[in-house]
Design an enzyme around this catalytic site. Sequence first.
Site, mmCIF file in Angstrom:
data_model
loop_
_atom_site.group_PDB
_atom_site.id
_atom_site.type_symbol
_atom_site.label_atom_id
_atom_site.label_comp_id
_atom_site.label_asym_id
_atom_site.label_seq_id
_atom_site.Cartn_x
_atom_site.Cartn_y
_atom_site.Cartn_z
ATOM 1 N N GLY A 105 -30.779 -0.824 22.805
ATOM 2 C CA GLY A 105 -31.053 0.604 22.663
ATOM 3 C C GLY A 105 -30.769 1.331 23.955
ATOM 4 O O GLY A 105 -29.915 0.903 24.745
ATOM 5 N N SER A 106 -31.495 2.402 24.186
ATOM 6 C CA SER A 106 -31.198 3.248 25.344
ATOM 7 C C SER A 106 -31.678 2.601 26.647
ATOM 8 O O SER A 106 -32.631 1.816 26.656
ATOM 9 C CB SER A 106 -31.884 4.602 25.163
ATOM 10 O OG SER A 106 -33.287 4.415 25.091
ATOM 11 N N TRP A 154 -30.205 2.199 15.633
ATOM 12 C CA TRP A 154 -29.737 2.654 14.323
ATOM 13 C C TRP A 154 -28.208 2.611 14.192
ATOM 14 O O TRP A 154 -27.689 2.768 13.098
ATOM 15 C CB TRP A 154 -30.205 4.101 14.073
ATOM 16 C CG TRP A 154 -29.903 5.004 15.241
ATOM 17 C CD1 TRP A 154 -30.768 5.315 16.259
ATOM 18 C CD2 TRP A 154 -28.672 5.651 15.551
ATOM 19 N NE1 TRP A 154 -30.137 6.120 17.183
ATOM 20 C CE2 TRP A 154 -28.845 6.342 16.777
ATOM 21 C CE3 TRP A 154 -27.424 5.720 14.915
ATOM 22 C CZ2 TRP A 154 -27.827 7.085 17.380
ATOM 23 C CZ3 TRP A 154 -26.407 6.451 15.517
ATOM 24 C CH2 TRP A 154 -26.619 7.122 16.733
ATOM 25 N N ASN A 155 -27.465 2.474 15.313
ATOM 26 C CA ASN A 155 -26.013 2.692 15.197
ATOM 27 C C ASN A 155 -25.272 1.530 14.527
ATOM 28 O O ASN A 155 -24.255 1.740 13.875
ATOM 29 C CB ASN A 155 -25.395 3.077 16.544
ATOM 30 C CG ASN A 155 -25.554 2.030 17.602
ATOM 31 O OD1 ASN A 155 -26.365 1.118 17.467
ATOM 32 N ND2 ASN A 155 -24.794 2.148 18.677
ATOM 33 N N GLU A 165 -29.774 -4.975 26.006
ATOM 34 C CA GLU A 165 -28.418 -4.454 25.734
ATOM 35 C C GLU A 165 -28.565 -2.945 25.694
ATOM 36 O O GLU A 165 -29.128 -2.404 24.734
ATOM 37 C CB GLU A 165 -27.905 -4.975 24.383
ATOM 38 C CG GLU A 165 -27.601 -6.448 24.354
ATOM 39 C CD GLU A 165 -26.367 -6.815 25.148
ATOM 40 O OE1 GLU A 165 -25.565 -5.915 25.464
ATOM 41 O OE2 GLU A 165 -26.215 -8.006 25.461
ATOM 42 N N LEU A 166 -28.097 -2.249 26.719
ATOM 43 C CA LEU A 166 -28.436 -0.835 26.887
ATOM 44 C C LEU A 166 -27.217 0.079 26.775
ATOM 45 O O LEU A 166 -26.209 -0.285 26.203
ATOM 46 C CB LEU A 166 -29.164 -0.664 28.221
ATOM 47 C CG LEU A 166 -30.358 -1.638 28.420
ATOM 48 C CD1 LEU A 166 -30.999 -1.461 29.782
ATOM 49 C CD2 LEU A 166 -31.392 -1.483 27.313
ATOM 50 N N GLU A 185 -23.668 9.452 28.518
ATOM 51 C CA GLU A 185 -23.159 8.892 27.265
ATOM 52 C C GLU A 185 -23.238 10.004 26.202
ATOM 53 O O GLU A 185 -24.331 10.443 25.842
ATOM 54 C CB GLU A 185 -24.102 7.734 26.899
ATOM 55 C CG GLU A 185 -23.650 6.816 25.836
ATOM 56 C CD GLU A 185 -24.708 5.724 25.567
ATOM 57 O OE1 GLU A 185 -25.917 5.973 25.709
ATOM 58 O OE2 GLU A 185 -24.290 4.624 25.185
ATOM 59 N N CYS A 210 -22.224 1.924 21.742
ATOM 60 C CA CYS A 210 -22.503 1.736 23.176
ATOM 61 C C CYS A 210 -21.225 1.421 23.945
ATOM 62 O O CYS A 210 -21.166 1.625 25.147
ATOM 63 C CB CYS A 210 -23.515 0.619 23.349
ATOM 64 S SG CYS A 210 -22.999 -0.881 22.505
ATOM 65 N N LYS A 267 -38.253 -5.373 14.738
ATOM 66 C CA LYS A 267 -38.510 -3.976 14.347
ATOM 67 C C LYS A 267 -37.196 -3.204 14.415
ATOM 68 O O LYS A 267 -36.652 -2.990 15.491
ATOM 69 C CB LYS A 267 -39.513 -3.328 15.310
ATOM 70 C CG LYS A 267 -39.939 -1.947 14.842
ATOM 71 C CD LYS A 267 -40.381 -1.040 15.968
ATOM 72 C CE LYS A 267 -39.246 -0.343 16.672
ATOM 73 N NZ LYS A 267 -38.462 0.607 15.845
ATOM 74 N N PRO A 268 -36.670 -2.772 13.280
ATOM 75 C CA PRO A 268 -35.438 -1.967 13.300
ATOM 76 C C PRO A 268 -35.752 -0.515 13.670
ATOM 77 O O PRO A 268 -36.914 -0.111 13.672
ATOM 78 C CB PRO A 268 -34.947 -2.050 11.856
ATOM 79 C CG PRO A 268 -36.192 -2.225 11.046
ATOM 80 C CD PRO A 268 -37.178 -2.984 11.907
ATOM 81 N N ALA A 269 -34.720 0.269 13.935
ATOM 82 C CA ALA A 269 -34.888 1.698 14.221
ATOM 83 C C ALA A 269 -35.439 2.395 12.981
ATOM 84 O O ALA A 269 -35.145 2.004 11.845
ATOM 85 C CB ALA A 269 -33.549 2.313 14.603
#
Length: 490
Positions: free
Chosen positions: A238-239, A160-161, A260-261, A394, A294, A184-186
């Site tokens: 994401g996370s 979502w960021n 990409e975390l 984080e 991130c 699929k978006p957040a």
Amino acid sequence: MIDSREIARNNLSSAGYQMMIGGAWTNSSKTFAVNNPATGQHLTDVPDASAQDVRAAIDSASKALPSWSTMPAPSRGAILRKIAALLMERQERLATVMTLEQGKPLAEARGEIAFTASFFAWYAGEAERIYGQSIPASVPNKRLMVILQPVGVCAMITPWNFPAAMLARKLAPALAAGCTVVAKPAEQTPLSAMEIAAVCADAGLPSGVFNLITTNDPGMFSDQIYADTRVRKVSFTGSTEVGKMLLRRSADHVKRVSLELGGNAPFIVFDDASLDAALAGAIASKYRNNGQTCVCANRIFVQRGIYEKFADAFTAKVKDLHVGNGLDAATIIGPLINAEAFDKVQRHVADATKNGARVLTGGAAFEQAGLKGAFWTPTVLANARADMMVAREETFGPVAPLIPFESEEEVIRLANDTQYGLAAYFYTRDYARVIRVSEALEYGIIGANDALPAVAQAPFGGYKESGLGRESGSVGMDAYLEVKYISIGL
Ligand code: NAP
């Protein structure tokens, strides 16, 4: 300027914001709500996809693959260029939608739309440069060649960021390579992705090449994409926690996977830095998107000789950051995305102060009439230590822990002492040190006297538990291409 109520009501089609499956706007039997994080205002409802909807999207992507992957690369590139141009034409609308659903200041949202367009513009050129190889054979009666082919149907999951740019960084190279997509978006920010789907359709992207699913049951989505062997690749931003789970699941059918975390970026200010440049860089890195990036500075290491001066000047600047609704032109700091994000920030600040950090400014919730979201006052903590929660995890919020250090060796050890390795920054005027420290930091992205290094043409990604593979740049294409070696006997 588009009226925000208009966006909330008007939506994309007469039937409202919908999923895109096989070139058609598609509803589902259930819906979920999208709310404005600054005001709590209900913006609209979007479809909550069923497993059948996801399967229909995979069918469409699979059917569209043969013609899209064999379309001449310059023709694919031309469509990407149109997408880039249309994104910029609709910049104001898309930025407003983003601010409404995500909360970031409108100026940042405009910047993100331009960044989003830059991926399509740059990868339009890369589509035309998918070069193979001709390899000298060891015998006279053979010819050896290598061609690159699209991986196939790709699934994409985004956070979502950066609701537009994180999708574009995957979608643009995938389309350039000739892949088809189910994304699929957040759940907090589906509208920006739907606006991008509309842009793609209007730019002439053939039906079924880009399919968009919205759901608030992400586990259902991953169950479907992992069960289907036609999905050859999963690209996730994401996370780290969810990324690890997807990596494990990818083993079953050996699906390609790009991750990409999370990050825990060090931001290092050496004694010999330009104070003005370091201050401006620290503000940009720490407080952009309210610290919800991130790559944002999570630990600010300041060398002893400049520590007091830096802390004073930095705190003065942070006190000036205007908090508010992102639609207000004066706003620099918007809301946190939700109550959980707020709780994490509160926990980190409480842990730091309990263990000896001193609040120089902020340190508490921000309250104002009309603002109903999770707002936190921009915070600076003095005398923080690398072993505090705020420096180990984080934070993803507007909290800057200032950690003093003595020597280059010490700060490199502290900076590398984390399981993350996405971005690191440092400020110095010594160019031998620029090389030395850049080489010693175990990070995928280094900003040496540069707080905003991410661009479409350069690789983006992390060492260690910050990810797998790279996005952006020419290496960003590799993730969507298979290598085929052909040996020809004469
Ligand atoms: P998140 O909880 O991992 O969610 C990211 C995406 O994964 C969302 O679309 C989410 O869907 C989906 N998801 C959650 N559980 C899933 C499951 N079981 N199967 C499939 N998908 C699932 O992360 P976030 O809180 O949105 O984003 C913040 C994190 O992203 C931070 O750690 C940040 O550092 C990282 N990030 C990394 C980069 C990078 O380039 N390295 C860029 C931006 C952000 P729902 O929305 O429905 O939960």
